[in-house]
Design an enzyme around this catalytic site. Structure first.
Site, PDB file in Angstrom:
ATOM      1  N   GLY A  49      -9.889  -8.740   0.909  1.00  0.00           N
ATOM      2  CA  GLY A  49      -9.039  -9.747   0.260  1.00  0.00           C
ATOM      3  C   GLY A  49      -8.511  -9.398  -1.121  1.00  0.00           C
ATOM      4  CD1 TRP A  51      -4.440  -4.658  -1.819  1.00  0.00           C
ATOM      5  CD2 TRP A  51      -2.720  -4.559  -0.391  1.00  0.00           C
ATOM      6  NE1 TRP A  51      -4.017  -3.355  -1.763  1.00  0.00           N
ATOM      7  CE2 TRP A  51      -2.968  -3.263  -0.888  1.00  0.00           C
ATOM      8  CE3 TRP A  51      -1.700  -4.732   0.538  1.00  0.00           C
ATOM      9  CZ2 TRP A  51      -2.212  -2.153  -0.511  1.00  0.00           C
ATOM     10  CZ3 TRP A  51      -0.946  -3.625   0.923  1.00  0.00           C
ATOM     11  CH2 TRP A  51      -1.202  -2.360   0.393  1.00  0.00           C
ATOM     12  CG  ASP A  69      -8.781  -7.805   8.502  1.00  0.00           C
ATOM     13  OD1 ASP A  69      -8.284  -7.048   7.647  1.00  0.00           O
ATOM     14  OD2 ASP A  69      -9.609  -7.400   9.354  1.00  0.00           O
ATOM     15  CG  ASP A  85      -6.107  -6.933  17.521  1.00  0.00           C
ATOM     16  OD1 ASP A  85      -5.134  -6.373  16.981  1.00  0.00           O
ATOM     17  OD2 ASP A  85      -6.882  -6.359  18.290  1.00  0.00           O
ATOM     18  CG  ASP A 108      -4.420  -1.470   2.302  1.00  0.00           C
ATOM     19  OD1 ASP A 108      -3.961  -0.324   2.340  1.00  0.00           O
ATOM     20  OD2 ASP A 108      -5.417  -1.785   1.627  1.00  0.00           O
ATOM     21  CE  LYS A 148      -4.244   2.067   4.633  1.00  0.00           C
ATOM     22  NZ  LYS A 148      -5.573   1.692   4.116  1.00  0.00           N
TER      23      LYS A 148
HETATM   24  C1  LIG Z   1      -8.200  -0.952   4.083  1.00  0.00           C
HETATM   25  S1  LIG Z   1      -8.595  -2.513   4.770  1.00  0.00           S
HETATM   26  C2  LIG Z   1      -7.567  -3.615   3.862  1.00  0.00           C
HETATM   27  C3  LIG Z   1      -7.990  -3.807   2.441  1.00  0.00           C
HETATM   28  C4  LIG Z   1      -7.236  -4.927   1.762  1.00  0.00           C
HETATM   29  N1  LIG Z   1      -5.837  -4.576   1.520  1.00  0.00           N
HETATM   30  C5  LIG Z   1      -7.838  -5.286   0.413  1.00  0.00           C
HETATM   31  O1  LIG Z   1      -7.327  -4.801  -0.585  1.00  0.00           O
HETATM   32  O2  LIG Z   1      -8.792  -6.063   0.372  1.00  0.00           O
HETATM   33  C6  LIG Z   1      -7.821  -2.427   6.341  1.00  0.00           C
HETATM   34  C7  LIG Z   1      -8.076  -3.629   7.209  1.00  0.00           C
HETATM   35  O3  LIG Z   1      -7.285  -3.542   8.403  1.00  0.00           O
HETATM   36  C8  LIG Z   1      -7.972  -4.320   9.383  1.00  0.00           C
HETATM   37  N2  LIG Z   1      -7.460  -4.056  10.719  1.00  0.00           N
HETATM   38  C9  LIG Z   1      -7.458  -2.884  11.394  1.00  0.00           C
HETATM   39  N3  LIG Z   1      -6.895  -3.035  12.602  1.00  0.00           N
HETATM   40  C10 LIG Z   1      -6.512  -4.338  12.694  1.00  0.00           C
HETATM   41  C11 LIG Z   1      -5.847  -5.105  13.697  1.00  0.00           C
HETATM   42  N4  LIG Z   1      -5.487  -4.552  14.862  1.00  0.00           N
HETATM   43  N5  LIG Z   1      -5.595  -6.418  13.450  1.00  0.00           N
HETATM   44  C12 LIG Z   1      -5.981  -6.985  12.285  1.00  0.00           C
HETATM   45  N6  LIG Z   1      -6.620  -6.305  11.306  1.00  0.00           N
HETATM   46  C13 LIG Z   1      -6.876  -5.007  11.494  1.00  0.00           C
HETATM   47  C14 LIG Z   1      -9.422  -3.926   9.214  1.00  0.00           C
HETATM   48  O4  LIG Z   1     -10.271  -4.920   9.751  1.00  0.00           O
HETATM   49  C15 LIG Z   1      -9.523  -3.776   7.703  1.00  0.00           C
HETATM   50  O5  LIG Z   1     -10.113  -4.908   7.132  1.00  0.00           O
END
Ligand SMILES: C[S@@+](CC[C@H](N)C(=O)[O-])C[C@H]1O[C@@H](n2cnc3c(N)ncnc32)[C@H](O)[C@@H]1O
Length: 197
Positions: A49, A51, A69, A85, A108, A148
């Protein structure tokens, strides 16, 4: 071996951000002016969280921040969270119930890395194809996108697709990214209204 806690890790802890990645967004936004006061913003892959926290500061009280997420997050005051998802077709409908059109979409997103580079790159591309599909349906004309992606063989083709949809496109590796990381951010400004939408 335990990793050294770096500058951004300490800064995040001090300033109350849930992750060091908050500064990636803050730095990118300073340079490209993606997020404005009162904007409606969608954050795809928002756990834990940071961002969301940084976005809320940027859009202010009259803006809207919606996060999605697969992993549930600890509540962030004044943001709307959807536990879903992004590859699920119902997710877009869930987002639309909260807001039909956004000024900014940020992502991200990343799956757990496997250590197999080609596989990680492929997964990142798949997720970002979905991000682009969602942005296509939900961005206002002239809206902005930040995503990203892990750079690999199909990166240039993906970049071309983004370039067809935005007036201004730029790639950037922010200072807060770890040097060894293959991640890069793509900035798209000025979403071009699609003929079919
Ligand atoms: C690097 S983290 C994000 C960090 C966030 N921007 C922060 O600053 O707190 C990437 C996130 O993408 C989520 N994620 C990956 N595949 C996903 C999907 N298919 N649907 C939803 N979320 C997904 C992961 O659960 C993870 O929490």
């Amino acid at each position: 071996m335990k990793k050294r806690k770096d500058y951004f890790f300490k800064k995040a802890k001090k300033e109350g951000y849930r992750a060091r990645s908050a500064y990636k967004l803050i730095i990118l936004n300073k340079k490209y002016n993606l997020i404005k006061r009162n904007d409606k913003l969608l954050d795809l892959g928002c756990f834990p969280g940071s961002w969301l926290q940084a976005s809320l500061n940027l859009v202010g009280k009259n803006g809207l921040v919606v996060g999605v997420d697969i992993t549930p997050i600890k509540e962030v005051k004044d943001i709307k969270f959807i536990n879903a998802d992004i590859t699920d077709s119902l997710t877009l409908e869930k987002i639309k119930i909260i807001c039909n059109k956004f000024d900014v979409v940020i992502s991200d997103l990343s799956s757990k890395t496997t250590g197999i580079k080609t596989l990680d790159v492929e997964r990142s591309l798949e997720l970002n194809e979905k991000v682009l599909e969602i942005a296509d349906k939900i961005l206002k004309e002239n809206g902005n996108l930040l995503l990203k992606i892990f750079q690999g063989v199909n990166f240039q083709d993906f970049l071309k697709k983004v370039k067809l949809k935005f007036k201004f496109v730029k790639c950037h590796k922010p200072e807060a990214s770890r040097k060894e990381s293959k991640e890069i951010y793509i900035i798209g400004k000025g979403f071009l209204k699609q003929k079919s939408s």
